[in-house]
Design an enzyme around this catalytic site. Structure first.
Site, mmCIF file in Angstrom:
data_model
loop_
_atom_site.group_PDB
_atom_site.id
_atom_site.type_symbol
_atom_site.label_atom_id
_atom_site.label_comp_id
_atom_site.label_asym_id
_atom_site.label_seq_id
_atom_site.Cartn_x
_atom_site.Cartn_y
_atom_site.Cartn_z
ATOM 1 C CG LEU A 168 3.389 -0.989 -13.931
ATOM 2 C CD1 LEU A 168 1.884 -0.818 -14.101
ATOM 3 C CD2 LEU A 168 3.995 -1.716 -15.135
ATOM 4 C CG HIS A 201 -3.381 -1.183 -1.770
ATOM 5 N ND1 HIS A 201 -2.136 -1.728 -2.054
ATOM 6 C CD2 HIS A 201 -3.353 -0.829 -0.464
ATOM 7 C CE1 HIS A 201 -1.392 -1.684 -0.958
ATOM 8 N NE2 HIS A 201 -2.101 -1.142 0.019
ATOM 9 C CG ASP A 256 0.015 1.073 -3.246
ATOM 10 O OD1 ASP A 256 -0.428 0.646 -4.324
ATOM 11 O OD2 ASP A 256 0.725 0.384 -2.483
ATOM 12 N N GLY A 314 -5.460 -14.478 -9.172
ATOM 13 C CA GLY A 314 -6.389 -13.871 -10.130
ATOM 14 C C GLY A 314 -7.844 -13.830 -9.698
HETATM 15 C C1 GAR Z 1 -5.483 -8.873 -3.663
HETATM 16 O O1 GAR Z 1 -5.766 -8.904 -2.293
HETATM 17 C C2 GAR Z 1 -5.056 -7.486 -4.095
HETATM 18 O O2 GAR Z 1 -5.727 -6.462 -3.418
HETATM 19 C C3 GAR Z 1 -3.592 -7.500 -3.727
HETATM 20 O O3 GAR Z 1 -3.146 -8.795 -4.070
HETATM 21 C C4 GAR Z 1 -4.235 -9.713 -3.970
HETATM 22 C C5 GAR Z 1 -4.353 -10.424 -5.288
HETATM 23 O O4 GAR Z 1 -5.292 -11.450 -5.206
HETATM 24 N N1 GAR Z 1 -2.874 -6.491 -4.412
HETATM 25 C C6 GAR Z 1 -1.813 -5.868 -3.928
HETATM 26 O O5 GAR Z 1 -1.317 -6.142 -2.856
HETATM 27 C C7 GAR Z 1 -1.232 -4.817 -4.832
HETATM 28 N N2 GAR Z 1 -0.173 -4.132 -4.163
HETATM 29 P P1 GAR Z 1 -5.931 -12.053 -6.527
HETATM 30 O O6 GAR Z 1 -4.763 -12.450 -7.444
HETATM 31 O O7 GAR Z 1 -6.705 -13.246 -6.067
HETATM 32 O O8 GAR Z 1 -6.796 -10.993 -7.142
#
Ligand code: GAR
Length: 192
Positions: A95, A111, A147, A14
């Site tokens: 989703l 992303h 994406d 998060g």
């Molecule tokens: C982030 O790097 C985000 O860009 C990626 O997951 C991580 C979550 O970190 N999202 C994806 O890969 C979506 N396909 P966080 O929970 O610390 O924000």
């Protein structure tokens, strides 16, 4: 100022959600984070949201027989909270087009790559394996194709010769934390 009501979807750490919450503390920020929803009980971000006085809701996808029934519960909760914009922040469930169509133009995602490069998972490993010289992150609208929605903002970082997936991901993540609040503010101003 009328602030857009934002629901943030997470599945884990998060840190992007925290960056949005921090940005929204500024009285001049055009959006407020009204709830944080996780599909996983062990998401660390839920505790953070609750401790910051934000509604923190667990909607565990494993408790639903189908993807559609999970999404119906998610949709009902977000509508009950009068959410106007959904910000996906490390939300690791795909989703369905049915859910997405109800939020088109009002749902965004961060992303960890310079889309359209490296859609999907393991983006840092793939960039390193390709010998990429630049990498980065993208905030984009969520559309039915994974994406692939319209880009709102991107940030580039260099790939250094001795990078590992961890060092590269840390460099990208600090840019994610910078551009996600900016992109959300842009959309919130557009909608209000
Ligand atoms: C982030 O790097 C985000 O860009 C990626 O997951 C991580 C979550 O970190 N999202 C994806 O890969 C979506 N396909 P966080 O929970 O610390 O924000």
């Amino acid at each position: 100022m009328i602030k857009a009501r934002v629901g943030v979807l997470i599945s884990g750490r998060g840190s992007n959600m925290m960056a949005l919450v921090e940005a929204a503390r500024d009285p001049a920020y055009p959006a407020e984070i009204v709830c944080v929803v996780s599909n996983r009980a062990d998401a660390k971000g839920l505790e953070y949201a609750a401790s910051h006085g934000i509604a923190a809701e667990l909607i565990n996808h494993k408790h639903f027989a189908t993807r559609e029934s999970f999404e119906a519960a998610l949709d009902a909760y977000l509508r009950k909270m009068n959410v106007e914009i959904i910000a996906c922040a490390g939300f690791m469930r795909i989703l369905t087009p049915g859910f997405i169509s109800g939020w088109l133009g009002r749902m965004i995602n961060i992303h960890p790559s310079l889309l359209p490069a490296y859609k999907g998972l393991h983006t840092h490993e793939r960039a390193l394996a390709d010998g990429a010289k630049v990498h980065g992150c993208t905030v984009h609208h969520v559309t039915a194709e994974l994406d692939a929605g319209p880009v709102i903002l991107q940030a580039q970082v260099p790939v250094l010769p001795d990078d590992t997936p961890d060092t590269l991901s840390a460099r990208v993540l600090s840019e994610e934390h910078r551009i996600y609040p900016q992109a959300l503010a842009m959309l919130a101003r557009q909608l209000n």
